[in-house]
Design an enzyme around this catalytic site. Structure first.
Site, mmCIF file in Angstrom:
data_model
loop_
_atom_site.group_PDB
_atom_site.id
_atom_site.type_symbol
_atom_site.label_atom_id
_atom_site.label_comp_id
_atom_site.label_asym_id
_atom_site.label_seq_id
_atom_site.Cartn_x
_atom_site.Cartn_y
_atom_site.Cartn_z
ATOM 1 N N ARG A 133 0.888 -1.172 0.000
ATOM 2 C CA ARG A 133 0.000 0.000 0.000
ATOM 3 C C ARG A 133 0.919 1.212 0.000
ATOM 4 O O ARG A 133 1.696 1.417 0.936
ATOM 5 C CB ARG A 133 -0.907 -0.008 1.226
ATOM 6 N N HIS A 138 -7.264 0.729 -6.479
ATOM 7 C CA HIS A 138 -7.457 -0.144 -5.317
ATOM 8 C C HIS A 138 -8.122 -1.444 -5.803
ATOM 9 O O HIS A 138 -9.286 -1.727 -5.489
ATOM 10 C CB HIS A 138 -8.334 0.574 -4.284
ATOM 11 N N GLN A 170 -10.085 -4.016 -3.563
ATOM 12 C CA GLN A 170 -11.389 -3.563 -3.098
ATOM 13 C C GLN A 170 -12.481 -3.931 -4.109
ATOM 14 O O GLN A 170 -13.529 -4.471 -3.748
ATOM 15 C CB GLN A 170 -11.365 -2.041 -2.883
ATOM 16 N N ASP A 205 -17.354 6.816 -1.733
ATOM 17 C CA ASP A 205 -16.161 6.700 -0.890
ATOM 18 C C ASP A 205 -15.937 8.066 -0.246
ATOM 19 O O ASP A 205 -16.604 9.051 -0.587
ATOM 20 C CB ASP A 205 -14.969 6.292 -1.785
ATOM 21 N N CYS A 245 -16.367 1.228 0.422
ATOM 22 C CA CYS A 245 -15.173 0.427 0.743
ATOM 23 C C CYS A 245 -14.799 0.512 2.219
ATOM 24 O O CYS A 245 -14.106 -0.359 2.735
ATOM 25 C CB CYS A 245 -14.007 0.854 -0.142
ATOM 26 N N ARG A 294 -13.445 -9.087 1.425
ATOM 27 C CA ARG A 294 -12.022 -8.783 1.182
ATOM 28 C C ARG A 294 -11.191 -10.017 1.549
ATOM 29 O O ARG A 294 -10.252 -10.391 0.856
ATOM 30 C CB ARG A 294 -11.573 -7.575 2.026
#
Ligand code: CP
Ligand code: NVA
Length: 303
Positions: free
Chosen positions: A105, A132, A135, A217, A257, A285
């Site tokens: 990340r 991402h 996700q 988001d 998310c 996830r």
């Protein structure tokens, strides 16, 4: 030995490969729910490098690797030499001689690409400023779990054209669904706007109209905190509230998310309401990434 594959962007896997990963997700999830041991990655090690904070990504990768019989090691910028300027390429050489798989990340996608370019083992994008993919892997799986095929459906993205939005845009092409996007002026999609499945809307209500899934988001992503005050003002009309969900299909799902800010990008009534599947989305996830790690390390496992 499976061929070296990285997962840096959503489009790195084909639709056929996603179908395989999703079938494996169902199988792995089912086994996990029945407390049946499945250890295909015994003696394998995952290195997880975090240059930004995380709850879900760290936990799902770390727990997932343990549940598959392997080990996960957490590194962050502050406590490793990465924070003291060791070249990414050198770090990749060393880490990939000691581990079987790396999840990163970080900030710019370029950093991830440089790491992958010098890595002997698969590298997974655990979030960059641009994308991402893990996700949306979970999100598309969650949609399919609830509603069946996503092909030909309409997804409405309301808010910032950020890493999660860019990834949805790639997914729209891989799975052939429509992505309606509404952002405030000045925050329009830049990176992935050439997809044939993308339609921009000035009015968020119009974007939500008839959608099978409404998603959003945070208004301010990690790394953009200095813009927080201005963004709060600019995004006021881009909150997913009950009226917006009403504009969507009656059976529309809501996804986020997480982490979420109730009263900003989403009303509490929506995220805590009946159409919201955010907890299943977060749980998935774990299951989808276990299938992804299996695919990257062992190829197309049958079962
Ligand atoms: N959605 C997500 O990636 O959450 P974390 O930042 O907690 O990992
Ligand atoms: N867009 C958000 C997602 C967090 C999981 C961020 O980058 O901060």
């Amino acid at each position: 030995m499976a061929k070296l594959r990285h997962y840096l962007q959503f489009k790195d896997l084909s639709r056929k490969e996603y179908e395989h990963v999703f079938a494996r997700t169902r199988w792995i999830k089912d086994k996990f729910k029945r407390y049946q041991r499945y250890w295909p990655l015994e003696d394998r090690t995952l290195a997880m490098i975090f240059e930004k904070q995380s709850t879900r990504t760290r936990l799902s990768f770390e727990a997932g690797m343990h549940q598959l019989g392997g080990t996960a090691i957490f590194l962050n910028t502050r406590d490793s030499q990465l924070g003291r300027g060791e070249p990414v390429e050198d770090a990749a050489q060393v880490i990939s001689r000691m581990c079987d798989l790396v999840m990163i990340r970080t900030y710019e996608q370029k950093i991830l690409e440089r790491f992958a370019g010098s890595s002997r083992v698969p590298v997974i994008n655990g979030l960059t400023n641009e994308y991402h993919p893990c996700q949306i892997l979970a999100d598309v799986y969650t949609f399919i779990e609830h509603r069946g095929s996503i092909r030909g459906k309409t997804v409405a993205w309301i808010g910032d054209s950020n890493n999660v939005c860019n990834t949805w845009l790639q997914a729209a092409d891989v799975f052939d669904f429509k992505l309606n996007v509404s952002t405030p002026p000045g925050y329009e999609v830049e990176l992935e706007r050439n997809t044939k499945n993308y339609e921009p809307f000035a009015d968020p209500m119009q974007a939500a109209k008839g959608a099978h899934l409404v998603t959003t988001d945070v208004w301010t992503s990690m790394g953009f905190e200095a813009e927080n005050k201005k963004r709060k003002k600019d995004f006021t009309d881009w909150q997913v509230d009950a009226a917006m969900m009403k504009a969507a299909r009656k059976d529309a799902l809501f996804m986020h998310c997480l982490p979420a800010h109730r009263g900003e990008e989403v009303a509490a009534k929506v995220i805590d309401g009946k159409q919201s599947v955010v907890w299943e989305e977060a749980e998935n996830r774990l299951h989808t990434q276990k299938a992804l790690m299996e695919f990257l390390l062992l190829g197309k496992v049958k079962g």
